[in-house]
Design a protein around this motif. Structure first.
Motif, short mmCIF file in Angstrom:
data_model
loop_
_atom_site.label_atom_id
_atom_site.label_comp_id
_atom_site.label_asym_id
_atom_site.label_seq_id
_atom_site.Cartn_x
_atom_site.Cartn_y
_atom_site.Cartn_z
N PRO A 127 -3.32 -31.39 -23.58
CA PRO A 127 -2.76 -32.58 -24.25
C PRO A 127 -1.84 -33.39 -23.34
CG PRO A 127 -1.56 -30.62 -24.87
CD PRO A 127 -2.69 -30.16 -24.00
N SER A 128 -2.36 -33.78 -22.18
CA SER A 128 -1.60 -34.62 -21.26
C SER A 128 -2.08 -36.06 -21.41
CB SER A 128 -1.82 -34.14 -19.82
OG SER A 128 -3.16 -34.33 -19.43
N PRO A 129 -1.35 -37.02 -20.86
CA PRO A 129 -1.77 -38.42 -21.01
C PRO A 129 -3.19 -38.69 -20.54
CG PRO A 129 0.47 -38.30 -20.15
CD PRO A 129 -0.06 -36.89 -20.18
N LEU A 130 -3.59 -38.04 -19.47
CA LEU A 130 -4.93 -38.27 -18.95
C LEU A 130 -5.90 -37.17 -19.35
CD1 LEU A 130 -4.08 -39.50 -15.33
CD2 LEU A 130 -4.69 -40.88 -17.32
N ASN A 131 -5.37 -36.13 -20.01
CA ASN A 131 -6.20 -35.00 -20.42
C ASN A 131 -6.97 -34.40 -19.26
OD1 ASN A 131 -6.65 -37.17 -23.00
ND2 ASN A 131 -5.68 -35.21 -23.41
N GLU A 132 -6.31 -34.29 -18.13
CA GLU A 132 -6.93 -33.70 -16.96
C GLU A 132 -6.15 -32.48 -16.53
OE1 GLU A 132 -7.04 -36.68 -13.99
OE2 GLU A 132 -8.62 -37.85 -14.97
N PRO A 133 -6.83 -31.36 -16.28
CA PRO A 133 -6.12 -30.15 -15.83
C PRO A 133 -5.61 -30.31 -14.41
CG PRO A 133 -8.48 -29.81 -15.71
CD PRO A 133 -8.27 -31.15 -16.37
N HIS A 134 -4.49 -29.65 -14.15
CA HIS A 134 -4.02 -29.58 -12.76
C HIS A 134 -4.88 -28.59 -12.04
CE1 HIS A 134 -0.59 -32.03 -13.79
NE2 HIS A 134 -0.29 -31.21 -14.79
N ASP A 135 -5.55 -29.03 -11.01
CA ASP A 135 -6.62 -28.21 -10.44
C ASP A 135 -6.20 -27.54 -9.15
OD1 ASP A 135 -9.04 -27.06 -10.45
OD2 ASP A 135 -10.20 -28.89 -10.17
N VAL A 136 -6.93 -26.48 -8.85
CA VAL A 136 -6.85 -25.84 -7.55
C VAL A 136 -8.27 -25.72 -7.04
CG1 VAL A 136 -4.74 -24.56 -7.98
CG2 VAL A 136 -6.93 -23.54 -8.62
N SER A 137 -8.46 -25.76 -5.75
CA SER A 137 -9.81 -25.71 -5.20
C SER A 137 -10.39 -24.32 -5.29
CB SER A 137 -9.82 -26.18 -3.75
OG SER A 137 -9.01 -25.32 -2.98
N ILE A 142 -23.06 -32.91 -5.01
CA ILE A 142 -21.74 -33.45 -5.33
C ILE A 142 -20.94 -33.61 -4.05
CG2 ILE A 142 -19.62 -33.06 -6.66
CD1 ILE A 142 -21.41 -31.24 -8.48
N SER A 143 -20.21 -34.68 -3.93
CA SER A 143 -19.45 -34.95 -2.71
C SER A 143 -18.34 -33.91 -2.54
CB SER A 143 -18.82 -36.35 -2.77
OG SER A 143 -17.75 -36.37 -3.70
N PRO A 144 -17.96 -33.64 -1.29
CA PRO A 144 -16.88 -32.68 -1.03
C PRO A 144 -15.58 -33.07 -1.72
CG PRO A 144 -18.06 -33.16 0.99
CD PRO A 144 -18.59 -34.12 -0.04
N GLU A 145 -15.31 -34.39 -1.80
CA GLU A 145 -14.07 -34.85 -2.43
C GLU A 145 -14.06 -34.48 -3.91
OE1 GLU A 145 -14.95 -36.96 1.19
OE2 GLU A 145 -16.12 -36.79 -0.66
N LEU A 146 -15.20 -34.68 -4.59
CA LEU A 146 -15.26 -34.34 -6.01
C LEU A 146 -15.23 -32.84 -6.22
CD1 LEU A 146 -17.84 -36.93 -7.39
CD2 LEU A 146 -15.35 -36.90 -7.69
N ILE A 147 -15.87 -32.08 -5.35
CA ILE A 147 -15.81 -30.61 -5.46
C ILE A 147 -14.38 -30.14 -5.34
CG2 ILE A 147 -16.41 -28.45 -4.29
CD1 ILE A 147 -19.16 -29.62 -3.74
N GLN A 148 -13.65 -30.70 -4.38
CA GLN A 148 -12.27 -30.31 -4.16
C GLN A 148 -11.41 -30.64 -5.38
OE1 GLN A 148 -11.16 -28.71 -1.51
NE2 GLN A 148 -8.96 -28.75 -1.92
N THR A 149 -11.69 -31.79 -6.00
CA THR A 149 -10.85 -32.28 -7.09
C THR A 149 -11.21 -31.70 -8.45
OG1 THR A 149 -10.62 -34.36 -5.90
CG2 THR A 149 -9.97 -34.37 -8.22
N HIS A 150 -12.52 -31.55 -8.73
CA HIS A 150 -12.95 -31.24 -10.09
C HIS A 150 -13.73 -29.93 -10.25
CE1 HIS A 150 -11.56 -35.08 -11.52
NE2 HIS A 150 -12.28 -35.72 -10.62
N TYR A 151 -13.86 -29.14 -9.19
CA TYR A 151 -14.64 -27.92 -9.31
C TYR A 151 -13.85 -26.68 -8.90
CZ TYR A 151 -18.63 -30.78 -10.39
OH TYR A 151 -19.49 -31.67 -11.01
N GLY A 152 -12.55 -26.77 -9.05
CA GLY A 152 -11.70 -25.62 -8.83
C GLY A 152 -11.62 -24.76 -10.09
N LEU A 153 -10.85 -23.70 -10.00
CA LEU A 153 -10.75 -22.74 -11.10
C LEU A 153 -10.31 -23.39 -12.40
CD1 LEU A 153 -10.79 -19.78 -12.10
CD2 LEU A 153 -8.42 -19.59 -11.31
#
Length: 239
Positions: free
Chosen positions: A226-236, A186-197
């Protein structure tokens, strides 16, 4: 091995504990020597037997200190006061937090991984004192989420619930020990964005809830966030 500086405290037990951790982490229990630990701690080698009984006593004390530190930082949530999905999310967040937590020196996680991969006599105490309460709460929560089976069937309680609970633990553990694999897949950018806690917690929670009920994993994500994009606010992830 690069010797660690002797601890600043004058308490010989604390000096030994602080010195022993990095030595055990790097060398493992079998290869670590009492003499090396005493030298790093700048105490007489006899102090180990005086304060801890033997090398295993010192090792158990080091494991206990790590366990208690993680438990203070991420205590096992009390279940039953919120909804089962909320309880599940809190339990998974605690599991992930304990496993992904970075320590100041890096040796604590290394030592805990060593102990799980090559158990010593200290392993049983670590399991019952550290993992058992969280595992029991996870089983209780998953049981409450599953539809009831025939009262004459013990399969759900005896097999399905523990298997699902261990599946949750396995997913959390993978994100600790599988980091080198992830770095190649997985690219570092995706890890940073989608693989946090937050992202990992929502994914494991949603997939577990979907497995317990009749909704798919995407529906569960929408219920959890239940947000418009259904995406969690992430942290790395912590390193």
């Amino acid at each position: 091995m690069t010797e660690s500086p002797a601890p600043a405290t004058t308490d010989p037990t604390q000096r030994l504990l602080a010195a022993a951790g990095p030595v055990f982490a790097e060398r493992g229990f079998d290869r670590a020597t009492v003499r090396e630990i005493a030298n790093v701690a700048d105490v007489n080698v006899a102090a180990v037997s005086y304060y801890f009984g033997d090398k295993m006593g010192l090792y158990r004390a080091v494991i206990t200190a790590i366990r208690e530190k993680r438990e203070r930082a991420y205590p096992t949530p009390e279940v039953g006061k919120q909804t089962p999905p909320q309880d599940l999310e809190r339990l998974i967040r605690t599991l992930l937090s304990r496993m992904l937590a970075a320590d100041e020196t890096g040796w604590e996680a290394m030592l805990m991984m060593r102990e799980m991969q090559n158990p010593t006599p200290a392993f049983e105490g670590m399991i019952h004192g550290y993992f058992q309460p969280l595992y029991d709460a996870l089983c209780k929560t998953i049981q409450s989420l599953l539809p009831s089976l025939d009262s004459k069937s013990a399969w759900q309680t005896d097999a399905l619930v523990p298997q699902m609970a261990l599946g949750v633990v396995g997913q959390c553990l993978h994100y600790r020990i599988g980091r080198p694999v992830m770095a190649h897949l997985i690219s570092p950018e995706l890890i940073q964005t989608h693989y946090g806690l937050d992202s990992l917690c929502s994914q494991i929670t949603a997939s577990t809830l979907a497995a317990c009920g009749d909704q798919n994993v995407i529906d569960q994500h929408k219920l959890l966030f239940p947000s418009p994009l259904n995406e969690p606010h992430d942290v790395s992830c912590q390193q």
